[in-house]
Design a protein around this motif. Structure first.
Motif, PDB file in Angstrom:
ATOM      1  N   PRO A 318     132.640  45.936 -54.342  1.00 24.53           N
ATOM      2  CA  PRO A 318     131.701  45.065 -55.052  1.00 24.53           C
ATOM      3  C   PRO A 318     132.326  43.720 -55.443  1.00 24.53           C
ATOM      4  O   PRO A 318     131.616  42.715 -55.513  1.00 24.53           O
ATOM      5  CB  PRO A 318     131.329  45.885 -56.287  1.00 24.53           C
ATOM      6  N   THR A 322     131.206  39.939 -53.959  1.00 27.66           N
ATOM      7  CA  THR A 322     130.751  38.948 -54.926  1.00 27.66           C
ATOM      8  C   THR A 322     131.506  37.624 -54.807  1.00 27.66           C
ATOM      9  O   THR A 322     130.933  36.566 -55.044  1.00 27.66           O
ATOM     10  CB  THR A 322     130.901  39.517 -56.352  1.00 27.66           C
ATOM     11  N   CYS A 357     139.626  44.253 -59.250  1.00 21.19           N
ATOM     12  CA  CYS A 357     139.104  45.564 -58.871  1.00 21.19           C
ATOM     13  C   CYS A 357     138.603  46.257 -60.129  1.00 21.19           C
ATOM     14  O   CYS A 357     139.249  46.185 -61.174  1.00 21.19           O
ATOM     15  CB  CYS A 357     140.259  46.337 -58.249  1.00 21.19           C
ATOM     16  N   THR A 358     137.454  46.937 -60.020  1.00 27.55           N
ATOM     17  CA  THR A 358     136.949  47.686 -61.177  1.00 27.55           C
ATOM     18  C   THR A 358     137.379  49.146 -61.126  1.00 27.55           C
ATOM     19  O   THR A 358     136.946  49.944 -61.940  1.00 27.55           O
ATOM     20  CB  THR A 358     135.408  47.636 -61.228  1.00 27.55           C
ATOM     21  N   CYS A 360     136.409  51.303 -59.046  1.00 26.10           N
ATOM     22  CA  CYS A 360     135.196  52.100 -58.827  1.00 26.10           C
ATOM     23  C   CYS A 360     135.422  53.198 -57.803  1.00 26.10           C
ATOM     24  O   CYS A 360     134.653  54.155 -57.740  1.00 26.10           O
ATOM     25  CB  CYS A 360     134.014  51.215 -58.424  1.00 26.10           C
ATOM     26  N   TRP A 440     134.040  38.485 -73.632  1.00 23.40           N
ATOM     27  CA  TRP A 440     132.937  39.458 -73.515  1.00 23.40           C
ATOM     28  C   TRP A 440     131.589  38.757 -73.601  1.00 23.40           C
ATOM     29  O   TRP A 440     130.713  38.957 -72.752  1.00 23.40           O
ATOM     30  CB  TRP A 440     133.049  40.529 -74.620  1.00 23.40           C
ATOM     31  N   VAL A 443     129.141  36.397 -70.901  1.00 18.51           N
ATOM     32  CA  VAL A 443     128.111  36.841 -69.946  1.00 18.51           C
ATOM     33  C   VAL A 443     127.173  37.914 -70.507  1.00 18.51           C
ATOM     34  O   VAL A 443     126.188  38.258 -69.870  1.00 18.51           O
ATOM     35  CB  VAL A 443     128.727  37.358 -68.624  1.00 18.51           C
ATOM     36  N   ARG A 444     127.507  38.477 -71.694  1.00 21.55           N
ATOM     37  CA  ARG A 444     126.665  39.569 -72.222  1.00 21.55           C
ATOM     38  C   ARG A 444     126.822  39.641 -73.730  1.00 21.55           C
ATOM     39  O   ARG A 444     127.834  39.210 -74.273  1.00 21.55           O
ATOM     40  CB  ARG A 444     127.048  40.903 -71.588  1.00 21.55           C
TER      41      ARG A 444
ATOM     42  N   CYS B 114     129.100  49.921 -58.290  1.00 20.20           N
ATOM     43  CA  CYS B 114     129.683  49.652 -59.606  1.00 20.20           C
ATOM     44  C   CYS B 114     128.846  48.632 -60.386  1.00 20.20           C
ATOM     45  O   CYS B 114     128.320  47.684 -59.822  1.00 20.20           O
ATOM     46  CB  CYS B 114     131.093  49.115 -59.403  1.00 20.20           C
ATOM     47  N   GLY B 116     130.127  46.739 -62.633  1.00 18.34           N
ATOM     48  CA  GLY B 116     130.963  45.586 -62.937  1.00 18.34           C
ATOM     49  C   GLY B 116     131.721  45.679 -64.238  1.00 18.34           C
ATOM     50  O   GLY B 116     132.446  44.750 -64.599  1.00 18.34           O
ATOM     51  N   PHE B 117     131.602  46.813 -64.948  1.00 21.96           N
ATOM     52  CA  PHE B 117     132.332  46.914 -66.209  1.00 21.96           C
ATOM     53  C   PHE B 117     133.841  46.970 -65.930  1.00 21.96           C
ATOM     54  O   PHE B 117     134.556  46.010 -66.189  1.00 21.96           O
ATOM     55  CB  PHE B 117     131.850  48.117 -67.029  1.00 21.96           C
ATOM     56  N   GLY B 118     134.298  48.092 -65.413  1.00 20.51           N
ATOM     57  CA  GLY B 118     135.693  48.140 -64.960  1.00 20.51           C
ATOM     58  C   GLY B 118     136.731  48.053 -66.059  1.00 20.51           C
ATOM     59  O   GLY B 118     137.836  47.574 -65.816  1.00 20.51           O
ATOM     60  N   ALA B 122     136.208  43.675 -67.422  1.00 24.73           N
ATOM     61  CA  ALA B 122     135.038  43.021 -68.025  1.00 24.73           C
ATOM     62  C   ALA B 122     135.411  41.765 -68.806  1.00 24.73           C
ATOM     63  O   ALA B 122     134.616  40.827 -68.906  1.00 24.73           O
ATOM     64  CB  ALA B 122     134.304  44.002 -68.942  1.00 24.73           C
ATOM     65  N   SER B 129     132.566  40.150 -63.218  1.00 26.62           N
ATOM     66  CA  SER B 129     131.963  41.311 -63.871  1.00 26.62           C
ATOM     67  C   SER B 129     130.484  41.056 -64.150  1.00 26.62           C
ATOM     68  O   SER B 129     129.621  41.908 -63.898  1.00 26.62           O
ATOM     69  CB  SER B 129     132.718  41.597 -65.174  1.00 26.62           C
ATOM     70  N   GLY B 130     130.200  39.868 -64.640  1.00 27.78           N
ATOM     71  CA  GLY B 130     128.820  39.507 -64.966  1.00 27.78           C
ATOM     72  C   GLY B 130     127.932  39.452 -63.734  1.00 27.78           C
ATOM     73  O   GLY B 130     126.760  39.843 -63.774  1.00 27.78           O
ATOM     74  N   LEU B 132     128.282  41.265 -60.985  1.00 31.41           N
ATOM     75  CA  LEU B 132     127.984  42.646 -60.582  1.00 31.41           C
ATOM     76  C   LEU B 132     126.931  43.239 -61.513  1.00 31.41           C
ATOM     77  O   LEU B 132     126.022  43.964 -61.095  1.00 31.41           O
ATOM     78  CB  LEU B 132     129.242  43.518 -60.621  1.00 31.41           C
ATOM     79  N   MET B 133     127.081  42.917 -62.797  1.00 33.77           N
ATOM     80  CA  MET B 133     126.143  43.407 -63.806  1.00 33.77           C
ATOM     81  C   MET B 133     124.727  42.905 -63.523  1.00 33.77           C
ATOM     82  O   MET B 133     123.760  43.670 -63.607  1.00 33.77           O
ATOM     83  CB  MET B 133     126.624  42.915 -65.177  1.00 33.77           C
TER      84      MET B 133
END
Lengths: 464, 185
Positions: A318, A322, A357-358, A360, A440, A443-444, B114, B116-118, B122, B129-130, B132-133
């Protein structure tokens, strides 16, 4: 290697047209892989075989390379062991000089990208023409490959159409078959004039000195047969023991890479032209490139050398999908590149790659050699963390977290404190945190802590 | 921290139920390695690892699904987080629990990708990450589900924060909350 970091390049690539094209292309490739695997029930067993053969070969690499060299020489070819890029490039330039070569055609080879062969040969006065369609586009445009199998995954067909119109003086076209024909017509004339052909090697069989080259365009066949001299360049880990083993590799390579049971062309080449052959080169050279691989053999992540360069880990990743391939900064992108590049070329400037890499685990599920890339990346992270050369701003917050988490009184106090913050922001969200918190909230949002912690809730409802 | 957690848990008995696959995977697969310098702690880590159950694993394999009920009524969709799915090999576990209790579960496009947290990813690479989210949230929105259910708290916190930022009107619930029903604080 540029001076920017992976996260900077990756952040810049997010949302770009190139990254979007890579994302679409990679998804398409991994879907084709899934369909091919569904239609081939033996895949899992073959992956076990691939892993077994590759790890066995790596464990006895010196012996198999010696066998391979003997076999190539017995078939009339020449073998050169190159310790590094300079030695490889100098040898190839020497071969070209002795043969009086001026025009060189190349079929696709990642190891020649790694050793930057084109630049070295051009500096030596040679003209190099890439004949793989993707690499041809890369060369014409002065770009870099973004994928180890599909070099121009980041291009659209319209962009290729404009490039060809500008550079080759042909009318604009954007139908893939037309574009292919344009390149084919242009390249065919060059093939016929070329003095020397340089190819990569997908696999090499030690017992017979045979090299296998797979392509979908037939350019590999022309590169290795039309010119007088053929130089095949391979990373030293490309060898397998026998031609039968080579067959096992081919069973999974096409399926894993492009969803093909076999690529359109599979060339098995043993030595130069024999007296009764209709065609083929007079000279056949194999350049076996070390360039850091011997050191990797003794490393904890040596398993990465089992890679058969199918690109499936890129296609399913992923993060790769991206940011695209260029963000990784080296010729080998994606999960396997994030292991290979630091370990082959050095950690400096590549400290962030193991973190790209996450974890995953999707790459492990598709790797034909079952290379545990997530674990290898974690192993490399441990080394970077020891040196403190990436994301060291996290050290102090994590130390504080560890302290609280290992001191129950402190932990309870922290949780109760957080609940107070939750009470102040009842049922709410933090939209913008200060200082490092913004990593953090950029983006969220962050949920405010629960007004009642789980521990207190549990005590109330289920007794202490 | 692993040493502390192992010591605390080794002094208890019975299954250790962990409501996040990533945490469970850490305890099952990595604690013994992390503590390999100390034989006694490494042995304790292996004992603890043998008792750790991810929540849906505990429900399906140990408790059994009989008698399980759900409170949620609206349509839901389920995101199988990576560590439970691939690391612990729990493909299908969450879906079995949800389908058993009879909630309307809508299929999620690219569910196994995924979110995207990871973990620290994140905050180390928030833009990636964002991105992927956003992809994941887009797929969730396309289901029309009222609730996104998952089994990894950290991924859910990340996704809930992303939905809040984006204005997505979808509730986010841990699968335990679906089974337990909503309880007042």
């Amino acid at each position: 290697m540029t001076t920017s970091t992976f996260s900077e390049r990756g952040a810049a690539a997010v949302g770009s047209a190139a990254a979007a094209a890579v994302g679409d292309g990679a998804r398409h490739l991994i879907e084709k892989r899934a369909a091919a695997v569904d239609a081939y029930p033996a895949m899992d067993a073959m992956r076990d075989r691939v892993r077994e053969i590759r790890l066995h070969t790596l464990a006895h690499l010196d012996a198999y390379l010696a066998d391979f060299a003997d076999s190539v020489e017995a078939a009339g070819g020449h073998v050169f062991f190159a310790a590094d890029a300079d030695e490889a490039n100098a040898y190839i330039l020497g071969v070209a000089g002795e043969a009086g070569a001026e025009l060189v055609v190349k079929s696709k080879s990642m190891v020649t990208e790694e050793i930057e062969l084109n630049g070295a040969l051009e500096a030596g006065g040679l003209t190099i023409v890439e004949t793989d369609l993707g690499e041809f586009i890369v060369q014409l445009s002065g770009d870099r490959p973004s994928h180890i199998v599909a070099p121009v995954l980041h291009w659209t067909k319209e962009q290729v159409g404009h490039l060809f119109a500008d550079q080759l003086g042909v009318p604009y076209a954007d139908e893939p078959t037309e574009l292919n024909q344009i390149a084919r017509t242009h390249l065919r004339r060059i093939f016929l004039r070329a003095d020397m052909g340089i190819s990569g090697v997908n696999f090499a069989a030690a017992s017979t000195g045979t090299i296998a080259i797979v392509t979908n365009e037939g350019n590999g066949r022309l590169t290795t047969t039309a010119p007088r001299v053929h130089v095949a360049v391979m990373g030293m880990e490309r060898v397998v023991p026998t031609v039968e083993d080579l067959g096992v590799m081919l069973e999974v390579l096409g399926r894993s890479a492009t969803g093909q049971s076999l690529t359109t062309y599979t060339n098995l080449i043993t030595g130069p032209r024999r007296p009764d052959d209709d065609d083929g080169p007079d000279e056949f050279h194999v350049v076996i490139v070390d360039n850091g691989r011997t050191a990797v053999l003794g490393d904890e992540v040596s398993e990465v050398l089992a890679c058969i360069r199918c690109g499936a880990c890129l296609n399913i990743c992923p993060v790769y999908r991206t940011v695209g391939g260029h963000a990784y900064g080296d010729v080998y992108p994606g999960p396997v590149g994030s292991v290979l590049s630091p370990i082959l070329f050095g950690f400096e400037g590549r400290e962030e790659l193991p973190y790209a890499c996450t974890l995953c685990g999707a790459c492990l599920e598709v790797c034909p050699a079952r290379i545990d890339l997530p674990s290898l990346l974690v192993n490399l992270r441990e080394r970077v963390a020891q040196e403190g050369t990436a994301f060291s701003w996290l050290d102090r917050p994590l130390d504080a977290y560890e302290f609280a988490a290992t001191h129950p009184t402190m932990w309870t106090a922290s949780i109760d404190g957080a609940s107070l913050a939750g009470r102040a922001n009842r049922g709410g969200w933090f939209k913008r945190l200060p200082w490092r918190g913004k990593t953090w909230t950029s983006v969220r949002n962050l949920p405010a802590p629960a007004v009642t912690s789980f521990r207190r809730w549990w005590k109330k409802h289920h007794g202490a | 921290m692993a040493a502390h957690t192992v010591s605390v848990l080794d002094a208890t008995e019975g299954p250790i139920v962990v409501p996040s696959g990533s945490c469970a995977a850490m305890m099952i697969d990595h604690y013994a390695d992390l503590l390999s310098d100390d034989d006694a702690l490494a042995a304790a880590a292996r004992r603890v690892a043998g008792r750790v159950r991810e929540f849906t694993q505990f429900v399906v394999d140990d408790l059994g699904l009989d008698g399980l009920e759900a409170d949620a009524t609206g349509p839901i969709t389920f995101h199988p987080s990576c560590h439970g799915l691939r690391h612990l090999g729990l493909r299908g576990y969450g879906e079995r629990v949800l389908d058993h209790v009879g909630v309307e579960r809508r299929p999620l496009e690219a569910a196994e990708e995924c979110c995207g947290f990871g973990g620290l990813f994140a905050v180390e690479m928030p833009e990636i990450s964002g991105a992927l989210m956003e992809t994941k949230i887009g797929h969730v929105e396309a289901t029309g589900a009222e609730t996104l259910v998952g089994y990894d708290m950290s991924c859910l916190m990340h996704l809930a924060g992303g939905m809040r930022r984006r204005g997505t009107d979808v509730e986010v619930r841990h699968i335990a909350e679906i089974i337990a029903g909503e309880d007042e604080a």
